[in-house]
Design a protein around this motif. Structure first.
Motif: not given
Length: 356
Positions: A249-278
């Protein structure tokens, strides 16, 4: 305005880290900031809000002009909704035996989605056209569930990756048989980071019809999305999402999280870091006699085999799971907030327990 007071208390030690799952990590601070930004005031419910509307453009920038995102609560929900959208009532889904939909979703695709899963054993968690053919038959046999979808996972449950060419071959093969292709992308960011390509390179560019887009394992508080790429492959997505109890019902709180991850490069920074730690973890583990890494470390997970008693003692110091307890196989996962010190402390503890 002063911040509101709260009686909430912290019930855990934030310094305690483990290697059980990237789901153990909290939300990324930039995601929390986005949630606060979306809070306050009134927005239309059930996806007609400004944040969900803006998310559509963000998703199209990653997955092409035909892509449409349907935010949902969780990964199992995304998979069940997506697979229902591309099957008939008599349809079946071909997947790897190790696939999350087959072994880790409590039978939800079958019990809640009414889908028959046709699983195929694989050596590395990856399907191939030849492996798909083990189950791709009997379309005219009314006694057999009809194979209509091939579901692959990127990265796989064993931490391995499909190349774009491998996914293209699967899509071409599936489409030639009249089947559609679903990609479970709960860790799609880790795959893109490791391959060093945009997500579109191994999704819409090679023929994937529909995908489950992960957010939780990449720094979101909660929330994933079904992304429809081939609009001709699906129908009534909005109704399926509601029927499957995945309409927020309050979908904005799902969408804004995906927006924060995908709009710039946060998704990529997070993934690269976890991969590097592995990779750091794998490098440290390889130096320990008696420990065997079983699969290529291509994303943010390390699968290893070591003495059972060592694993049990080590689990008292760091949380992690057995993958195949009878065989002594364990899984160690890194997250966006795993630090070098976390990894080094774990490797040191492993060495100590192996030496006992």
């Amino acid at each position: 305005m002063n911040p509101p007071k709260t009686d909430a208390r912290r019930h855990h030690d934030p310094q305690v880290r483990g290697f059980a799952s990237d789901n153990y990590a909290g939300a990324h601070p930039e995601v929390l900031a986005a949630l606060a930004l979306a809070n306050g005031g009134h927005q239309v419910a059930y996806g007609e809000d400004d944040y969900t509307e803006n998310l559509q453009g963000v998703v199209r920038s990653h997955f092409g002009a035909t892509a449409e995102a349907f935010p949902v609560f969780n990964g199992t929900g995304a998979n069940v909704v997506a697979l229902q959208a591309v099957t008939d009532r008599w349809g079946a889904v071909i997947c790897a035996e190790s696939a999350h939909i087959n072994v880790d979703e409590g039978g939800a695709p079958e019990r809640m989605g009414g889908l028959k899963l046709l699983s195929v054993p694989t050596a590395d968690g990856k399907l191939t056209p030849e492996l798909i053919d083990k189950q791709a038959w009997g379309w005219e046999d009314e006694h057999r569930a009809m194979p209509q979808v091939v579901s692959i996972t990127q990265s796989t449950e064993l931490g391995t990756l499909y190349t774009p060419d491998e996914i293209r071959a699967i899509c071409d093969h599936a489409h030639a048989h009249g089947m559609k292709v679903h990609l479970d992308g709960s860790r799609i960011a880790n795959a893109a980071a490791s391959l060093d390509v945009p997500m579109r390179t191994f999704t819409n560019a090679v023929g994937v019809d529909i995908l489950s887009l992960g957010g939780t394992k990449n720094g979101a508080l909660f929330g994933e999305a079904v992304v429809v790429i081939n609009q001709d492959a699906v129908s009534h997505m909005k109704h399926l999402r509601k029927l499957s109890m995945q309409l927020a019902s309050k979908m904005r709180f799902v969408s804004v999280q995906l927006e924060a991850l995908l709009t710039k490069d946060l998704w990529l920074r997070n993934a690269r870091h976890s991969n590097e730690m592995a990779q750091r973890l794998a490098e440290g583990v390889r130096a320990v006699d008696g420990v065997e890494i079983l699969y290529p470390v291509q994303a943010n997970g390390v699968f290893a085999k070591l003495p059972h008693d060592v694993s049990e003692r080590l689990q008292k110091r760091f949380r992690f799971y057995f993958w195949d307890e009878a065989a002594g196989v364990v899984r160690w996962m890194c997250a966006f907030d795993t630090t070098e010190d976390d990894v080094d402390a774990f490797v040191a503890a492993l060495k100590e327990e192996m030496a006992r």
